[in-house]
Design a protein around this motif. Structure first.
Motif, mmCIF file in Angstrom:
data_model
loop_
_atom_site.group_PDB
_atom_site.id
_atom_site.type_symbol
_atom_site.label_atom_id
_atom_site.label_comp_id
_atom_site.label_asym_id
_atom_site.label_seq_id
_atom_site.Cartn_x
_atom_site.Cartn_y
_atom_site.Cartn_z
ATOM 1 N N ALA A 68 38.695 53.698 -2.719
ATOM 2 C CA ALA A 68 39.073 52.548 -1.894
ATOM 3 C C ALA A 68 37.841 51.850 -1.334
ATOM 4 O O ALA A 68 37.723 50.622 -1.383
ATOM 5 C CB ALA A 68 39.990 52.999 -0.760
ATOM 6 N N ALA A 69 36.923 52.637 -0.794
ATOM 7 C CA ALA A 69 35.713 52.052 -0.203
ATOM 8 C C ALA A 69 34.836 51.403 -1.259
ATOM 9 O O ALA A 69 34.223 50.352 -1.028
ATOM 10 C CB ALA A 69 34.930 53.134 0.545
ATOM 11 N N ALA A 70 34.774 52.018 -2.433
ATOM 12 C CA ALA A 70 33.859 51.554 -3.467
ATOM 13 C C ALA A 70 34.346 50.301 -4.185
ATOM 14 O O ALA A 70 33.539 49.439 -4.558
ATOM 15 C CB ALA A 70 33.637 52.671 -4.487
ATOM 16 N N LEU A 71 35.647 50.174 -4.383
ATOM 17 C CA LEU A 71 36.154 49.143 -5.291
ATOM 18 C C LEU A 71 36.893 47.987 -4.617
ATOM 19 O O LEU A 71 37.003 46.909 -5.209
ATOM 20 C CB LEU A 71 37.089 49.791 -6.326
ATOM 21 N N ALA A 72 37.406 48.188 -3.407
ATOM 22 C CA ALA A 72 38.265 47.166 -2.794
ATOM 23 C C ALA A 72 37.563 45.822 -2.627
ATOM 24 O O ALA A 72 38.115 44.776 -2.986
ATOM 25 C CB ALA A 72 38.777 47.661 -1.443
ATOM 26 N N GLY A 73 36.350 45.830 -2.100
ATOM 27 C CA GLY A 73 35.646 44.571 -1.855
ATOM 28 C C GLY A 73 35.391 43.789 -3.130
ATOM 29 O O GLY A 73 35.596 42.567 -3.175
ATOM 30 N N GLY A 74 34.960 44.478 -4.181
ATOM 31 C CA GLY A 74 34.691 43.806 -5.445
ATOM 32 C C GLY A 74 35.950 43.249 -6.089
ATOM 33 O O GLY A 74 35.919 42.175 -6.704
ATOM 34 N N VAL A 75 37.064 43.971 -5.958
ATOM 35 C CA VAL A 75 38.331 43.486 -6.504
ATOM 36 C C VAL A 75 38.755 42.199 -5.793
ATOM 37 O O VAL A 75 39.147 41.216 -6.442
ATOM 38 C CB VAL A 75 39.429 44.563 -6.368
ATOM 39 N N PHE A 76 38.662 42.181 -4.464
ATOM 40 C CA PHE A 76 39.007 40.969 -3.709
ATOM 41 C C PHE A 76 38.152 39.788 -4.170
ATOM 42 O O PHE A 76 38.661 38.689 -4.410
ATOM 43 C CB PHE A 76 38.801 41.187 -2.209
ATOM 44 N N GLY A 135 35.601 46.785 1.360
ATOM 45 C CA GLY A 135 35.681 48.210 1.080
ATOM 46 C C GLY A 135 35.597 49.058 2.335
ATOM 47 O O GLY A 135 36.346 50.030 2.497
ATOM 48 N N GLY A 136 34.691 48.680 3.237
ATOM 49 C CA GLY A 136 34.562 49.422 4.486
ATOM 50 C C GLY A 136 35.811 49.323 5.339
ATOM 51 O O GLY A 136 36.227 50.303 5.973
ATOM 52 N N ALA A 137 36.427 48.140 5.357
ATOM 53 C CA ALA A 137 37.661 47.965 6.126
ATOM 54 C C ALA A 137 38.781 48.830 5.557
ATOM 55 O O ALA A 137 39.527 49.478 6.304
ATOM 56 C CB ALA A 137 38.068 46.493 6.129
ATOM 57 N N MET A 138 38.910 48.846 4.233
ATOM 58 C CA MET A 138 39.934 49.674 3.598
ATOM 59 C C MET A 138 39.694 51.146 3.898
ATOM 60 O O MET A 138 40.624 51.903 4.209
ATOM 61 C CB MET A 138 39.926 49.428 2.091
#
Length: 207
Positions: free
Chosen positions: A44-52, A135-138
């Motif tokens: 979650a931390a690693a991939l969420a930001g890039g996906v958004f 990612g950090g927020a997730m």
């Protein structure tokens, strides 16, 4: 997007994935989650930001769903956090240090990729902040913590500083690598110093 620029963005993206994944895994270990929980938090931390970011700039499917190296880097960070957390804890404040490093890497990679896809400077800066903070927020939400980006800390502002350096470097036609390194270091230093000295963003007036 030149081949050199594309390679640099990929390298920074993958480095950001690993570092943010490590921060997520380290936080999961601190909350005494099992191996599955550690891996989920790392992913979650690693991939969420890039996906958004990729969804918003029209890079679909997102890079992390096309390139196995993203998933492998995220999983590797989770296993590293689970099995080597005593060594990682020697950093003193491992989540903060890793978070600051990931923030810089993702801010620069996010801004650079947005610009390469033809996004204007201001939206690119906002996308850089989203990439860096998502990612950090997730990660924080999954362990029932208030996301750092919403606390009274220099977090999103640090990401915007990195984006501003990238945008200025491109406008001045400076070499990509020195600009990227400068931006990552600037974000890292601002984030770490702000935590150590208790700096915070301005608060809204109220009771």
């Amino acid at each position: 997007m030149t081949g050199q620029t594309s390679t640099l963005l990929l390298a920074m993206d993958l480095a950001g994935v690993f570092v943010f994944g490590l921060s997520g895994g380290t936080l999961a270990v601190r909350h005494r989650l099992d191996l599955f929980g550690v891996l989920v938090l790392s992913l979650a931390a690693a991939l969420a930001g890039g996906v958004f970011r990729d969804l918003l700039i029209g890079a679909v499917p997102p890079a992390s769903l096309q390139d196995d190296r993203y998933l492998l880097a995220a999983l590797a960070s989770g296993f590293a956090a689970f099995f080597f957390h005593p060594q990682i804890n020697r950093l003193g404040k491992p989540v903060m240090v890793l978070d600051a490093a990931g923030l810089g890497l993702f801010a620069v990679a996010g801004c650079g990729k947005a610009l390469a896809f033809g996004v204007g400077p201001l939206p690119a800066a906002l996308l850089a902040s989203l990439t860096a903070c998502g990612g950090g927020a997730m990660r924080d939400l999954l362990v029932a913590e208030v996301p750092r980006v919403l606390r009274e800390e220099i977090y999103a502002l640090a990401a915007l500083l990195g984006a501003a350096i990238v945008i200025a470097g491109q406008a001045l036609k400076l070499p990509d690598l020195p600009v990227a390194v400068t931006a990552v270091l600037a974000v890292f230093i601002l984030r770490v110093v702000s935590v150590l000295r208790g700096w915070s963003a301005p608060r809204a007036p109220g009771s």
